[in-house]
Structure formats: C-alpha cells, structure tokens
Write a protein that holds these residues in place. Sequence first.
Motif, short mmCIF file in Angstrom:
data_model
loop_
_atom_site.label_atom_id
_atom_site.label_comp_id
_atom_site.label_asym_id
_atom_site.label_seq_id
_atom_site.Cartn_x
_atom_site.Cartn_y
_atom_site.Cartn_z
N UNK A 151 0.83 -1.20 0.00
CA UNK A 151 0.00 0.00 0.00
C UNK A 151 0.86 1.26 0.00
N UNK A 152 1.94 1.24 0.79
CA UNK A 152 2.82 2.41 0.86
C UNK A 152 3.49 2.70 -0.47
N UNK A 153 3.71 1.64 -1.26
CA UNK A 153 4.41 1.82 -2.54
C UNK A 153 3.52 2.38 -3.63
N UNK A 154 2.18 2.35 -3.44
CA UNK A 154 1.30 2.79 -4.53
C UNK A 154 0.44 4.00 -4.17
N UNK A 155 0.20 4.25 -2.86
CA UNK A 155 -0.78 5.28 -2.53
C UNK A 155 -0.13 6.64 -2.34
N UNK A 156 -0.89 7.68 -2.64
CA UNK A 156 -0.44 9.05 -2.43
C UNK A 156 -0.73 9.50 -1.01
N UNK A 157 -1.82 8.98 -0.47
CA UNK A 157 -2.25 9.39 0.86
C UNK A 157 -2.85 8.18 1.55
N UNK A 158 -2.76 8.18 2.88
CA UNK A 158 -3.25 7.04 3.65
C UNK A 158 -4.18 7.52 4.76
N UNK A 159 -5.21 6.75 4.99
CA UNK A 159 -6.16 7.03 6.07
C UNK A 159 -6.20 5.82 6.99
N UNK A 197 -2.80 11.32 6.16
CA UNK A 197 -1.60 12.00 5.69
C UNK A 197 -0.83 11.12 4.73
N UNK A 198 0.47 11.40 4.59
CA UNK A 198 1.31 10.57 3.74
C UNK A 198 1.47 9.20 4.38
N UNK A 199 1.90 8.20 3.60
CA UNK A 199 2.08 6.87 4.20
C UNK A 199 2.99 6.87 5.42
N UNK A 200 4.11 7.59 5.34
CA UNK A 200 5.03 7.61 6.48
C UNK A 200 4.40 8.27 7.69
N UNK A 201 3.68 9.36 7.46
CA UNK A 201 3.05 10.07 8.59
C UNK A 201 2.02 9.19 9.28
N UNK A 202 1.21 8.51 8.52
CA UNK A 202 0.16 7.68 9.11
C UNK A 202 0.74 6.46 9.79
N UNK A 203 1.70 5.82 9.15
CA UNK A 203 2.27 4.60 9.71
C UNK A 203 2.97 4.85 11.03
N UNK A 204 3.47 6.04 11.23
CA UNK A 204 4.21 6.35 12.45
C UNK A 204 3.40 7.20 13.43
N UNK A 205 2.13 7.37 13.13
CA UNK A 205 1.27 8.11 14.05
C UNK A 205 1.05 7.27 15.31
#
Length: 962
Positions: free
Chosen positions: A893-901, A912-920
Amino acid sequence: MTLAGVAPLFLGNYDFGIERLVLGLFNGMTYGLLAVGLVMVYKSSRFVNFAHGSIGTFGAAVLAALVLDRGLPYWLAFVIAILVAGGVAALLEIVVVRRLSGRPSLIGMIATLGISQLISVFALVLNSSTGLAYPVPPYLPSFKLGTLTVGPPHIAMLIMGTALFIGLWYFLYRNKVGMGIRAAADDPDAAQLEGIPAKRMASLAWAVAGAIAAFSAILVTPTASGVSIEGMGPELLLKGLAGAVIARMASIPIAVAASLGVGLIEQILLSNPDTTGLVNVVIGLVIIIALLRQPILGRAGKERVSWRRVIAEPVPAAYREMAFVRWAPRITLLVVVFTSIGVAYVITNDTAAALTSIAGFAIVGLSVSMLTGVSGQLSLGQFAFAGIAAAASVHVVNATGSFVFGVASGVVSAAIASVLIAIPAMRLKGLALALATLAFALASVSWLLRLDIFLGSGISPAKPVWFGYPVEYAVDYYLFALAMLALAFIVSKNIRESGFGRSLQALRDNEDAGRALTIPARLRKFQLYAVAGAIAGLGGVVVGHSQSQLTVNSFPSSASIDVVAIAVIGGLTVTSGPIIGAFVIIGIPALFGLGFVGEAVLAVAWLAIVVMLPDGLGGVVLRARNAFYDMLARRRGIDPVHVRLGPAAPSQSPLQRALNLEGAMDGIADLRADHIDPSSGTPILSIQQITKRFGGVVAADGVDFTVAQGEIVGIIGPNGAGKTTLFEMVAGFTTPDSGHVVFDGLDVTKATPEQRAVAGLVRSFQDAGLFPTMTVRETLMIAQERVAPTRLWWSLLGVKSAEVTKGEAADLLMERMGLSPYANRTIEELSTGTRRVVEIASLLTLNPRVLLLDEPSAGIAQSESDALGELLLGIRRELGTTMVVIEHDLPLLSSICDRMIAMNLGRVIASGTPDEVRNDPAVVRSYLGAESAAIHRSGLHLAPVPDQSDQPTGNFPVSTPR
C-alpha cells in the motif's frame, strides 16, 4: 364464494366463545410440537424439512395399522409408532441429508420433497385397509364445555402435550445430550473441537423431531375427519411452519407461543362459514410477513456453496469439424420431431390424453427449471399459476369465442400473478421463497381458485378451433399441446443461452458481484418471474382445455411438488430435462398404471437422482454424448483436454504475465476515451460524516474525507475497524444511518449499487469470488452489461448479434490481459491471483472513474505483490483512474498510494502521507496496543507515548515500507 367473501374477514361474525378458544389452544399445542421439530431440524441442517408433516402422518398410519389391523393395545402401539417415526427421520438424515453436505440448501429442501412423497405412499399402504380411521386414546374422559365436546384426543393433547413440552425443555437445556444437540446445531465445527460428535447429534436431532411430528399427528388425526393423508402432510407442515418462522427458526419457546396463536386464529376463522377457506391464506400471510421482518431468514442469502452450470458445455469447435458431430444433433432433432408428430396418427385417444398431460406438466416443469436451475430459487407454487392461467383462458374463450385471445389472456394473467408474488419475493430467497410459495400454493387451492372469477365449483372448457377446424378429439388436441411444448422449449433454450440467462446465473452465483458489474438485479428478477409465470401459464392452458370439466382438483398443491420433481429428475441444468422428467413422473403412471409399489419405486428413484445425480437424467445423457464425442476425437488424433480447456496455463503468474505482455497497458488505455488528468486535484469522491450502527456496535462513526481525482488513497486499520462496512456504504450495498456520499458532485447516498457502477463508482470484493460456475469469457461478457445491456425481448427471440459482439470484446480483453489460456475455465478452477486479474479486467470493462479495491492482495502469493502494485499504478498512469484501496499489506500500500487514512472502531484516527500515518502514535496503538516491546519489534521508532491500556489491540503488525 365470490370476492365479497373476503369482507367477513374484517366485518363478519366470529365466535370468540370459550369453546372455540379452548379448541384453538388444543390444536395450537399440536402445531407447537410440529414447530419445535422444524426448529430442531433447521438448526442442525440449515433447511426446512418438507417431509416433517409426512413423517408425522406416517407415524399416525403406523399406529392405526397396529391398533385397528393388528389389535395391539393403543398405548403400546403409541410408543412403537413414535419410535418408528423417529427412526425413519434419523435414517433419512444419515442416508440422504448427510450426503448433500456442501450443496445448496435448496437441494436439501428438494430432497425432502421427494422424501415426503415416498413416506406418503408408505402411509397410504399402511392405511389401505383402515381407510382414514384413526384410533382414539383410551382410558381418558370426555366432557362438555358449552357446546364443545372435549374428547379423549383433546385431553391427550393437553396432558401429554404439556408433559412433552416440559420434558423437551429439560432435555435440551438441562441434559448433556440435549445440550450437545444444541451446541452441534449452533456451531458444528466448534462442537467437534469440544469433543461433541456433531454428525451423531444431527441424527439425534432428526430422530427427536420425527418422534415429535408423529406425536403431534397421532393426537390431531382423530379430530381431522375427512382429510386425506396426501393433504394432511402439507397442511400440518404449513401450520407448524408459521410458529417456527415467527420464532426465526431459533427459539423453541417463541415457536410454541406463536403456534398457540396460530391455533386460535384458525379456530376463529373456522367459526365463520364465510372464512373457512381463508385459513391457509391468513397463515400464509403470517409466514410471509414474518419472513420479511427477519434480517437473515427472510432476506436474500449469501450462501457460498457449489451450484451447477446453467447450460451444458458447448461442443468444441475442433469436434464440429467431424461430420458425425455436425450432423448427429440435427438428425436426432428431426427424428424426435417427426416421431412426436407421427404418433398422433397411430395412438388411441387415451394414449393421446396421457401424452397431452405429459406435455402440459413438462411446460410447467420448464418454468421450474428456469427459476431453480438458472436463478437458484425454489418455487413451490408454479402449478397455482397454471391454474390461474387455465381459469382465465377458459373464461375468455367462453366469453369471446377466440381461442388465440384466450390462450394469450391465460399466459398474461399467470405472468401478472407471478410478478405480484415477486414483489415480496424480491426480499426473499432460498428457504424463505420456498415457504412463501408453498403458502401461496395451499392458499390457492383452499380459497383463490375456488372463487367464481376463477374455477368456482367447476367450469367447462372450450376446445381449440384453429382456422375453422375444431380440435375436439384427443389425438388432435395432442398436436396442439405438442406445438405449445415446442414453443415453451424454444423460449427456455433462448433464455438459457442468452445474456439474460447469463446475468441470472451471475446473480445466483454471487448477487453482490453481479450488482457491482451493473446487472440490474431487481429488474432481472421481475423479468424472470414474469417469463417463468408465463411459461407455467401456457402449461396450465394446455392442461385446462384438455379436460371436460375443470375444477380446483385439477390443480392440487401436490402438483406444484410434482413439477419440481419433473425438473429435478430430468436435470435442472439441461433445457430438455423437464421433458425427460415429465415422461418419468407423469408418463409412466399414466401410460402403464402404477400401484402403491410402483409409486414407491418412483419416489425412491426421485430421491436417488437428487442425491446421486446432480444433473439428473438429462445430465447422464449429456455426459454419455460428451464421452462418445471424446472417443471419436481421440481416434482423429484430437486431445479432448486440450480442446476443451485450451492450452496449458503458463508457468508465469497471471499478474506478471499481464505486465509483460507487449502493449497490455496500451490496450487497457484503449478501453477509455475520456482519460482523466490525475494531476488536476479536483475532488471526485466525498464521504461526509457517514455513520452506521448494527445494534450496539458502531461500525462507522462520523467518517469524513475526500478523494481527489486521479489520487490513490489507502485505508488501513485492524480487523473490526469498519473499513469494509465503509466500502459497503460507499458502493451502495449498505445504507448509512446518517451522512452522505457525494460522487462527482452528485449525492449518491440513496443510489443503488448498479446505479453507482453505471456512473463509474465501482468496487471489488475481498475474495475475488466473482461467479464460480461461469467461465472467464462469460464473466468478461457479464462485465459488458454497462455498455451493452441485455434486452429481454431479444433474448426471448434468440437474437445473437449482441452476444457475438460481447464475445469478441471479451476475447480481445483476455488477449490484452494475458487471460486467453483460461478462457474456458470456470472461475472456481482458478487460483486467487488469476481470479484477481479477471476481476480487475472486469472492473476496467466498466470504464470506472473511481475503483474501490477491498484487499486486492488477499490470497495472492507474496511474490505477486510487486506485480499487483505495478499493475495498479499502470492503470492509474494510463487511465487516470482514482482508487481507494483497503489493504493489510502495508509495504504494498505504501508503494502505490499518495495518501493514507487509518481507521479504528469506526473512526478516522489519522490521515496523511504513508510515512506520517504509519508512524502516528494512535495508529501504532490501534495495531499493537501500548506495549513498548511490541512497538520496538514492529521496526518503528516513536517518541514515548502515555500508557493507554484501554486501547484495543489489533490483529496485523505494522511493517516498514519497501
């Protein structure tokens, strides 16, 4: 009786005296016992045992034979009869029901119809010397209650029925064996793990239910004077079903209480001479209303079991190069046609009358075959539609003198009646539909057809007059019946082989997937009921005008079961099956005459075919034909496996093959002329404060976000976070309690899934199940319903031009997506990765603007994840398709999406971005809780967060991006 006879139902004088109420409660206790048995069988086997009433009457017949013929003491015979009925029920579960495990519950219900017929024959044999006499319990008093004589049967109902209820309660809720039965019925797999022998418990449940049915019938038969054994089984079943359905086939106490109410309603209606015929009508309405109010039993089910293909496998093109294969079907057809016509000139009138009856029943059987074989729905009321059509046709012919107009009026009236029944049936399926149509069939015989506007006390049909020639002799009328059979057969064949039949098969296999591919499910079902009703009506016209006097006895409710037998024996998947079945079920008894033994053998044959030959006798014929063709092909050096399935599947995964095909992405792009600029940033999908509750569970709690045009948005969260429920609401399969879904500037909150898919809002499904019995080529043709909807009239007439165009488009798409090697393989034969490619190809055929992808990597090998990601990015790059993706594979998912919820407990907790959401921190806690060790193992490096031990723990670890 006229229509005015309905008025007393609301205005008439009814007897509410103590005598009626007491008698109603007595009978209600008996129906309550039947309901208990039905609930027990349903909980253990997940279908209604239509033989339940017949098992009870068989027990009563055993008692009568032992007491009246053999002179055994009543109470000794009582015990023996109960044990025999219980043993018969258990034997049926072991020999028949258990062998049907894994097949649709509809097949189990059909099997119990055959069992019912067989048991009724044996009951008639036992009662042949006693007539309809049943012994009365001895040593019990009689007394007067007003004008009512309360005799020994009523006293027995009160005393023994109460004792049985108490004993059952103790057995099921306090005894270990009884509790084992309940546990095995609720969850057989869990019970097996706990050491409870689930299969043995199911047999015991059937045995107890059979014993209860016999107990009920033994007590009620002495008070049911003048009722035949054939009629008593369905009548008792209907009254027991009412209580069981009100109890949702689950609660024994509610089933008993509801049955007491049914007994009271019955007696109140019987107290008014104008409403005695409305008992079955009212009970039927009670059943239908109860079904419609139930969230599971009365709704369209999602039973995932093994159906059969609707049409026979086509003869491979390579075979048709052989002269024999080319000419054999044509010569066979000519021989059948000329033989059928020729026999009219050599047979007697009696034989012609029998053949006419075969033709009429075969036509009605074709309607059953269409409903059950094509759409997977069991109707037990098709012969009632035949009766309505016959009555309408006879009245119109007698009034106008036009036989053609009369036939047309009969066919149209049956179609209208069928559509009216379809209105509540839109929300019913399988079990619920079978119960509703059974109630309709019984109500038709007891009330509807007895009205003067239908058959009244009897009418005299006119014979056909064709071009001035009166068709008065049976041999002449046989030719008319033969012509009507040919017409019905051609229409049925056209329907099966058309896009209309294919869409019905898709809805049968997987209704949600069909609706997601824009099949208008509600419209298709209405059309199906209209066509099936019209065909049944044509059969009714043939039967009706062949008789000298037409009465309600010409269309008994048992005939609706006979036509089901006709369709099943001949083969539900074979167009000519009902004709074969009619020769067996109707022809053999009519032409040769059968005694009790012959009828028993016929019933056993029906049962054996249901259990052992899923495709019926017609399927046996087709398999023999295919085996013969394969033998001829081998002699010509043709490999049957190769020509039927195509070349061997490539070793490369389908996802990788789709990417490596030269020009594949360009070919996908050609599917759309309106490419969208993914960089515009214009919102195309807006989710506005969506909320959904299921009882006390909040599945979605004010979910709010937007998706920009051309964007790929990923949605993550632990199990139970509400992700799939959100997709269900966005795609239209679930209605939100509040909030709005706005697509391309339009509020589509109230739009159907089909309407949203047509507009370009399309979803996939987590299992990529699609349509198990359909081939890849047929599936891709289904996906073209949006751009080239199937027209019913063209399907009825057999016009193939649209189908040829769809087939060519499917072939081109398979070539572009690397699916050509799988063209003739059914979906259930494919691996998950291959099914996923077929699903994506189907979705792209819809020209989607927004794709809702529910766990697209579920079930595929890890090595294929990269290829899946590249394929999705390629689709976005070439088509500009917006995507919202639910996925547990976070690296993918992180490799294809522009934004993550991120969601948890129905709420959006991060965006936010994949990195922001994954580390929230809130996201990490939703997956891993607050354990620092778990967080450390996940590979994440977060600032310390406060301990919140009340936060839920998810099921999936958070991975670092690849």
